[in-house]
Design a protein around this motif. Structure first.
Motif, PDB file in Angstrom:
ATOM      1  N   VAL A  71       0.812  -1.208  -0.089  1.00 15.25           N
ATOM      2  CA  VAL A  71      -0.039   0.026  -0.060  1.00 15.25           C
ATOM      3  C   VAL A  71       0.927   1.366   0.041  1.00 15.25           C
ATOM      4  CG1 VAL A  71      -1.798   1.264   1.232  1.00 15.25           C
ATOM      5  CG2 VAL A  71      -1.616  -1.270   1.445  1.00 15.25           C
ATOM      6  N   MET A 131       1.471   4.793   0.208  1.00 15.38           N
ATOM      7  CA  MET A 131       0.812   5.954   0.751  1.00 15.38           C
ATOM      8  C   MET A 131       1.706   7.224   0.612  1.00 15.38           C
ATOM      9  SD  MET A 131      -1.868   6.040   3.986  1.00 15.38           S
ATOM     10  CE  MET A 131      -0.736   6.008   5.371  1.00 15.38           C
ATOM     11  N   PHE A 134      -3.051   7.401  -2.521  1.00 21.93           N
ATOM     12  CA  PHE A 134      -2.285   6.066  -2.713  1.00 21.93           C
ATOM     13  C   PHE A 134      -1.909   6.082  -4.324  1.00 21.93           C
ATOM     14  CE2 PHE A 134      -5.936   4.999   0.232  1.00 21.93           C
ATOM     15  CZ  PHE A 134      -5.145   4.755   1.239  1.00 21.93           C
ATOM     16  N   LEU A 167       1.599  -4.766   7.769  1.00 24.62           N
ATOM     17  CA  LEU A 167      -0.159  -4.609   8.389  1.00 24.62           C
ATOM     18  C   LEU A 167      -0.670  -5.870   8.429  1.00 24.62           C
ATOM     19  CD1 LEU A 167      -1.248  -1.944   5.944  1.00 24.62           C
ATOM     20  CD2 LEU A 167      -0.345  -1.788   8.048  1.00 24.62           C
ATOM     21  N   LEU A 217       2.443  -1.470   4.193  1.00 25.08           N
ATOM     22  CA  LEU A 217       2.170   0.106   4.229  1.00 25.08           C
ATOM     23  C   LEU A 217       3.667   0.508   3.678  1.00 25.08           C
ATOM     24  CD1 LEU A 217       0.721   2.537   4.178  1.00 25.08           C
ATOM     25  CD2 LEU A 217       1.242   2.641   6.957  1.00 25.08           C
ATOM     26  N   THR A 235       5.724   3.824   3.178  1.00 21.32           N
ATOM     27  CA  THR A 235       5.789   5.320   3.264  1.00 21.32           C
ATOM     28  C   THR A 235       7.002   5.992   3.076  1.00 21.32           C
ATOM     29  OG1 THR A 235       5.973   5.121   5.787  1.00 21.32           O
ATOM     30  CG2 THR A 235       3.755   5.254   4.956  1.00 21.32           C
ATOM     31  N   TYR A 239      -6.814  -2.387   2.268  1.00 19.70           N
ATOM     32  CA  TYR A 239      -7.206  -1.489   2.650  1.00 19.70           C
ATOM     33  C   TYR A 239      -7.837  -1.544   3.967  1.00 19.70           C
ATOM     34  CZ  TYR A 239      -9.784   3.092   2.968  1.00 19.70           C
ATOM     35  OH  TYR A 239     -10.073   4.319   3.197  1.00 19.70           O
ATOM     36  N   LEU A 281      -5.406  -1.527   6.552  1.00 22.93           N
ATOM     37  CA  LEU A 281      -4.686  -0.138   6.866  1.00 22.93           C
ATOM     38  C   LEU A 281      -5.652   0.412   7.897  1.00 22.93           C
ATOM     39  CD1 LEU A 281      -2.841   2.272   6.126  1.00 22.93           C
ATOM     40  CD2 LEU A 281      -4.379   2.531   4.345  1.00 22.93           C
ATOM     41  N   HIS A 335      -5.131  -0.558  11.201  1.00 23.91           N
ATOM     42  CA  HIS A 335      -3.779  -0.082  11.679  1.00 23.91           C
ATOM     43  C   HIS A 335      -3.881   1.680  12.100  1.00 23.91           C
ATOM     44  CE1 HIS A 335       0.542   0.672  11.772  1.00 23.91           C
ATOM     45  NE2 HIS A 335       0.315   1.697  10.769  1.00 23.91           N
ATOM     46  N   GLU A 336      -4.443   2.099  11.146  1.00 20.56           N
ATOM     47  CA  GLU A 336      -4.703   3.654  11.784  1.00 20.56           C
ATOM     48  C   GLU A 336      -5.566   3.963  12.928  1.00 20.56           C
ATOM     49  OE1 GLU A 336      -4.511   5.548   7.137  1.00 20.56           O
ATOM     50  OE2 GLU A 336      -6.435   4.819   7.829  1.00 20.56           O
TER      51      GLU A 336
END
Length: 165
Positions: free
Chosen positions: A30, A32, A37, A89, A107, A109, A153, A156, A159-160
């Motif tokens: 993912v 991001m 995305f 994740l 994820l 980043t 998703y 994610l 996770h958030e």
């Protein structure tokens, strides 16, 4: 990939045949940044159409590659992006009624651009960056139908919710 039919015995003692597709595990990334995305789009032969999804894939020749290494490889290969940070994740079973194949979701980043190195089957692949709102619209209107992408998703979001970036 290998396809086999196993003779099985059910709990009631009756016999049957179970078809199994053996495929290696894969990684899904993912990517991001900036509230959105990076996705890739390619032609999927079994569907007879192009589809959008998060970058994903397995190692050539069924090689055993650690999932994080595979994720970094797939991200760079399909998009040209390199990630400063990769966060696992979770792991999911893919089509568990047909195969034992699994997917480890990451994820990515701290993305940096670079050149992609796509496989011959990915020559017509396209990529784009989209907002999170557009990503959700694409799921709702059927432009994203890849189950692994939608499940990633969901991981994610969990996770958030737990305070992850």
């Amino acid at each position: 990939m290998a396809v086999r039919e196993d003779e099985i015995e059910r709990p009631d003692g009756s016999r049957g045949v179970y078809g199994v597709v053996d495929k290696p595990d894969f990684a899904l990334v993912v990517p991001m940044e900036r509230g959105g995305f990076h996705l890739v789009e390619e032609y999927r032969y079994p569907l007879g159409r192009r589809t959008w999804n998060f970058p994903q894939g397995s190692a050539p020749g069924r090689a055993a590659v650690p999932p994080a290494e595979l994720a970094r490889r797939e991200l760079a290969e399909e998009t040209g992006l390199r990630a400063d940070a990769l966060t696992e994740l979770g792991r999911l079973d893919s089509s568990h009624g047909t195969t034992g194949q699994g997917v480890t979701v990451f994820l990515a980043t701290g993305l940096r651009a670079g050149a992609h190195d796509r496989e011959p089957e990915e020559q017509e692949m396209r990529q784009c960056w989209i907002t999170r709102a557009e990503f959700k619209r694409m799921i709702r209107d059927g432009r994203i139908t890849d189950d692994s992408t939608v499940a990633a998703y969901a991981l994610l979001l969990l996770h958030e919710e737990e305070g992850g970036v």
